[in-house]
Design an enzyme around this catalytic site. Structure first.
Site, mmCIF file in Angstrom:
data_model
loop_
_atom_site.group_PDB
_atom_site.id
_atom_site.type_symbol
_atom_site.label_atom_id
_atom_site.label_comp_id
_atom_site.label_asym_id
_atom_site.label_seq_id
_atom_site.Cartn_x
_atom_site.Cartn_y
_atom_site.Cartn_z
ATOM 1 N N ASP A 271 38.889 48.722 34.098
ATOM 2 C CA ASP A 271 38.941 48.072 32.754
ATOM 3 C C ASP A 271 37.562 48.042 32.315
ATOM 4 O O ASP A 271 37.669 47.418 30.972
ATOM 5 C CB ASP A 271 39.580 46.579 33.043
ATOM 6 C CG ASP A 271 40.869 46.691 33.626
ATOM 7 O OD1 ASP A 271 41.158 45.654 34.643
ATOM 8 O OD2 ASP A 271 41.701 47.281 33.285
ATOM 9 N N ASP B 210 45.444 43.562 31.103
ATOM 10 C CA ASP B 210 45.567 44.520 31.997
ATOM 11 C C ASP B 210 46.632 43.827 32.837
ATOM 12 O O ASP B 210 46.807 43.090 32.807
ATOM 13 C CB ASP B 210 44.179 44.744 33.003
ATOM 14 C CG ASP B 210 44.555 45.417 34.218
ATOM 15 O OD1 ASP B 210 44.170 45.029 35.292
ATOM 16 O OD2 ASP B 210 45.101 46.601 34.273
ATOM 17 N N CYS C 244 23.720 35.964 50.432
ATOM 18 C CA CYS C 244 22.938 34.669 50.254
ATOM 19 C C CYS C 244 21.415 35.112 50.422
ATOM 20 O O CYS C 244 21.278 36.343 50.878
ATOM 21 C CB CYS C 244 23.605 33.837 51.312
ATOM 22 S SG CYS C 244 23.422 34.582 52.971
ATOM 23 N N ASP D 271 40.476 43.089 35.270
ATOM 24 C CA ASP D 271 39.654 42.621 36.475
ATOM 25 C C ASP D 271 39.129 43.867 37.349
ATOM 26 O O ASP D 271 38.312 43.612 38.202
ATOM 27 C CB ASP D 271 40.716 41.852 37.624
ATOM 28 C CG ASP D 271 41.851 42.820 38.139
ATOM 29 O OD1 ASP D 271 42.083 42.852 39.354
ATOM 30 O OD2 ASP D 271 42.175 43.780 37.251
ATOM 31 N N CYS E 195 20.451 36.974 53.501
ATOM 32 C CA CYS E 195 20.747 38.464 53.687
ATOM 33 C C CYS E 195 19.247 38.887 53.129
ATOM 34 O O CYS E 195 19.017 39.823 53.751
ATOM 35 C CB CYS E 195 21.820 38.861 52.970
ATOM 36 S SG CYS E 195 23.546 38.222 53.401
#
Lengths: 68, 798
Positions: free
Chosen positions: B699, B504, B97, B695, B100
């Site tokens: 991949d 996948d 965010c 994911d 940070c």
């Protein structure tokens, strides 16, 4: 009456060109580069944050002077 | 047991596991340490800025921070300016965010020797400048790590600088065009109202002049993009849409200047500004997409190790990864990432190969086992012989594959582009003939010019240019409501034309987490149950964690975790420990047999067998479960005549079981990321239009090759960054919705194109015959656009 309208038009044009020039300057100086950071700017306007920003600017200016 | 928030990271945990300090609660020592550091430095306003956001607990980083001060590192990543100050480009890890960003910038700026810090929230890239006489880079990195973040260097290359410059350039041009168009439209209201109510010539002239001043920068500055495109098109003997836009806008501009000075007729400065603006916005979105792709690639590259420890003449030498040669002996400690491929020559360790295979089960490597670059050594030191240099390693191949695919990602040309080539030539020819015809027929230059301009303006590609984007916009917003993020509208058309869907397995078709499928619990005492719980609690292996979670779910608060002794991990098999007079062995069948325990079980699932004092007390069988909507999704795809393929890094047994369960006939197991990419390449060469759903980082090469890549929202950041579509709620229903909405939207795109073509077929002859003056041409151009917009709005009505 026409004269007033034309003056309003001219004045409006000048104002909008000034606004546009400021926006272009902002974009060229990188102020719009990080959209998300800009949107979160609200979080960083406390007196401490503003003082920090001034100190950083002063630091940069000092460095530029030393370079010269 | 109730959950409470950690005072630092704000993530909720069971209150029994929290470290309590007065009113404060911390999930780990890391969070506690960082909290006190921030408090002592007066930086606790960080928590106000953070609000209700959560951040990741501080990262535990084992590598040697001194590598940042080595010469090989400096030569590759650090730039030195004329004053001797150093600068580095970094990618920050752990940024969640704006708070940070604030924290990192503040703590670094307050450090002596640091001259400039700029961290970009959008892509997490940072630029740091420092005085090397006051502070070193290793100290800067240590500072970042001390507050719970990390930073990786990356090589800022020409591609990124070009993409950044292009994005900024387009942004400024677009900003000017939009701003001016808004102003011109406001003035235009007065002008058009005046047509109906009457307007003084003086005022009308003043409006014309004002519009001229506003439209000029739009045409020549913002519109320079089209002039350049038209010029390069002509240079390559291609007449493209840019030429049509440029010529139409320029002619309308010139004619409007003529009207402004001549005082007769109507000006079209507003049309000039709006044509340029609408089409420029579309181009800007394309440029952003390209920049995001470059940023994602840089993030992947920053994950590559920068150096390695090589054994030369019995000495350990630290060298850059580029200097590793085939045959070098490399020492890899626990926690480190292998930089190149190789074969183990001494030691044995468990490796996390999820970055390559996507599977979370660690793999044991012993003598002669193959090591892949990019995989992580989990537990022991090993030495391995490099079988390739860095350039030819698996990791670098993956990065290069992604890079190449991004650069040449094929677009399915949409209908408007296909038509625009012949359309543009035809219209310009018709306009020229119209001018020549009227000039020789009437002998009047002005009338001939007006008629030919009418032809160009009325045929101006507004409707054609809007036909696709308008419908796409509606389609995209509809998809967004269903938690589907399509990064570019052109993917709607590609999705509608897809022929094959490749999945996948882990994390996409399945939940990606091991669950206890069955357990055989003999009548156990509370003490024995606690021993089982204790041994499962003592390891972070996915199987142990799943067993522990299952026991907690079943027995709730009553379990106790004892302090076990003589704890030992047997890589690839299980764990052993003792408690008082009890010897506990827990793991797979091989471990049980290795300890001389007589036991057998027939199972094709992962096993966690627990024996206490050589007596098997319980067996857990675990498997990854398919998602709730997997079968329904596969059925839908089959009903719509799509080919379905499953590719997985998992073994044949598990792959076959899952494929059978969900009804997929074609599948491949034991696939590496390169194998998956090659498979997709083969499908593509057979003319298939491929949608790939994945994911993980493994991949990524395949996702880059697919015509459409879909990532699950919970997947690796890299896959999300590379993908064309992100399913934010991880539900496979999203794939069904994507197909349904894409097909409907594509149907409306074709209707819109039909409308704009019919409009042109009817109006162009009228303009050629002189029945249309430029005002009517401009108005009817707007009408055609309105028709297209109106039709697009019907997309959501079913």
């Amino acid at each position: 009456m026409n004269g007033v309208l034309i003056m309003e038009l001219i004045f409006g044009l000048i104002l909008s060109m000034i606004v546009l020039a400021v926006m272009v300057w902002g974009a060229k100086s990188g102020q719009f580069d990080d959209g998300e950071k800009q949107n979160s700017g609200l979080l960083f306007d406390s007196p401490d944050d503003l003082n920090d920003a001034i100190n950083r600017d002063n630091k940069k200016k000092k460095e530029k002077r030393n370079k010269k | 047991m109730s959950d409470i928030k950690c005072t630092h990271c704000h993530i909720e945990f069971n209150q029994d596991v929290m470290i309590k300090e007065g009113n404060l609660n911390f999930c780990c020592n890391g969070c506690q340490g960082v909290y006190h550091l921030l408090k002592d430095d007066g930086l606790d306003s960080f928590y106000d800025k953070m609000g209700n956001n959560t951040i990741a607990p501080p990262l535990k980083i084992e590598d040697d921070v001194n590598k940042f001060d080595r010469e090989s590192f400096e030569n590759k990543y650090i730039k030195i300016d004329s004053s001797g100050n150093k600068k580095i480009d970094l990618i920050m890890e752990g940024i969640h965010c704006a708070a940070c960003i604030w924290l990192n910038e503040k703590i670094l700026y307050d450090t002596d020797g640091i001259l400039e810090v700029n961290i970009n929230f959008t892509n997490n890239k940072a630029v740091i400048r420092w005085n090397p006489n006051i502070i070193t880079l290793s100290k800067i990195i240590s500072k970042i790590r001390s507050i719970g973040y990390n930073a990786y260097p990356y090589d800022k290359n020409i591609k990124e600088e070009k993409a950044t410059k292009a994005k900024k350039d387009y942004f400024i041009k677009m900003m000017v065009a939009v701003f001016v168009s808004l102003n011109i439209m406001m003035i235009g209201v007065a002008k058009y109202t005046g047509f109906f109510t009457g307007i003084d010539d003086e005022i009308l002239n003043a409006i014309h002049i004002a519009e001229f001043f506003l439209a000029t920068p739009v045409l020549f500055y913002s519109g320079s993009v089209f002039f350049r495109g038209a010029y390069f098109g002509l240079k390559n003997k291609i007449i493209n849409m840019d030429l049509l836009v440029a010529s139409g806008a320029t002619l309308a501009y010139i004619y409007s200047i003529y009207v402004m000075f001549g005082g007769v007729g109507h000006s079209y400065f507003d049309s000039v500004a709006m044509i340029i603006t609408f089409i420029l916005v579309g181009k800007y979105l394309e440029v952003i997409g390209k920049k995001n792709a470059v940023d994602t690639l840089d993030t992947i590259k920053s994950q590559i190790p920068t150096d390695a420890v090589v054994i030369k003449d019995d000495n350990k030498v630290n060298i850059s990864v580029d200097e590793i040669a085939e045959g070098d002996i490399i020492e890899l400690k626990a926690g480190e990432k292998a930089s190149v491929d190789g074969e183990v020559i001494s030691g044995s360790a468990t490796f996390d190969e999820s970055s390559i295979s996507g599977e979370s089960m660690p793999v044991v490597k012993t003598n002669d086992s193959k090591i892949f670059g990019g995989t992580i050594n989990i537990d022991s030191v090993i030495r391995y012989k490099a079988t390739s240099d860095f350039e030819h390693s698996t990791l670098n191949n993956i990065v290069t594959l992604i890079e190449d695919s991004l650069a040449s990602k094929p677009n399915i040309e949409n209908r408007a582009n296909e038509l625009s080539k012949s359309f543009s030539i035809s219209i310009l020819s018709i306009a020229l003939f119209t001018f020549l015809g009227w000039y020789f027929y009437l002998g009047n230059f002005e009338d001939a010019l007006i008629n030919s301009i009418s032809v160009i303006i009325i045929a101006c590609p507004c409707a054609l240019a809007l036909a696709t984007p308008m419908a796409s916009l509606i389609g995209i917003s509809w998809l967004a409501q269903k938690k589907l993020l399509f990064k570019e509208s052109k993917y709607l058309e590609t999705m509608a034309k897809a022929t094959t869907v490749v999945f996948d397995k882990t994390g996409t078709l399945t939940n990606g987490k091991l669950n206890v499928n069955s357990k055989s619990l003999k009548k156990l005492s509370e003490y024995e149950l606690n021993l089982i719980y204790s041994i499962s609690d003592s390891s972070t292996h996915p199987i142990s964690l799943a067993v522990k979670k299952d026991l907690e779910k079943e027995y709730n608060t009553s379990l106790i975790s004892y302090n076990l002794e003589n704890f030992e991990t047997i890589p690839g098999k299980g764990i052993k420990a003792t408690y008082k007079d009890k010897n506990i062995v827990a793991g797979n069948l091989e471990l049980i047999k290795d300890n001389g325990i007589d036991f057998n079980i027939d199972s094709n699932m992962s096993l966690f067998i627990v024996a206490i004092n050589n007596d098997v007390v319980t067996t857990f069988e675990l498997e990854d479960t398919i998602k709730n909507d997997t079968i329904q999704t596969i059925e839908y795809l089959k009903d719509n005549n799509l080919n379905i393929v499953m590719l997985t890094g998992d073994n044949e047994k598990v792959a076959s079981k899952i494929a059978k369960e969900i009804g997929i006939i074609e599948y491949c197991a034991n696939m590496t990321p390169i194998d998956k990419a090659n498979y997709l390449q083969k499908l593509k060469s057979n003319g298939e239009i491929i949608v790939m759903v994945g994911d993980g980082i493994n991949d990524a090469p395949a996702l880059a090759i697919a015509d459409i890549s879909i990532a699950m929202g919970s997947g690796a950041d890299v896959s999300i960054g590379l993908s064309d579509i992100v399913i934010l709620d991880n539900s496979l229903q999203g794939i069904i919705d994507s197909f349904i909405i894409s097909k409907r939207t594509y149907k409306f795109i074709k209707q819109n194109l039909g409308i704009s073509l019919v409009y042109n077929i009817v109006t162009i002859p009228l303009a050629v015959m002189g029945y249309v003056i430029p005002l009517v041409a401009a108005l009817s151009m707007s009408l055609s656009s309105l028709l297209v917009v109106g039709n697009s709005l019907r997309i959501k009505n079913k």
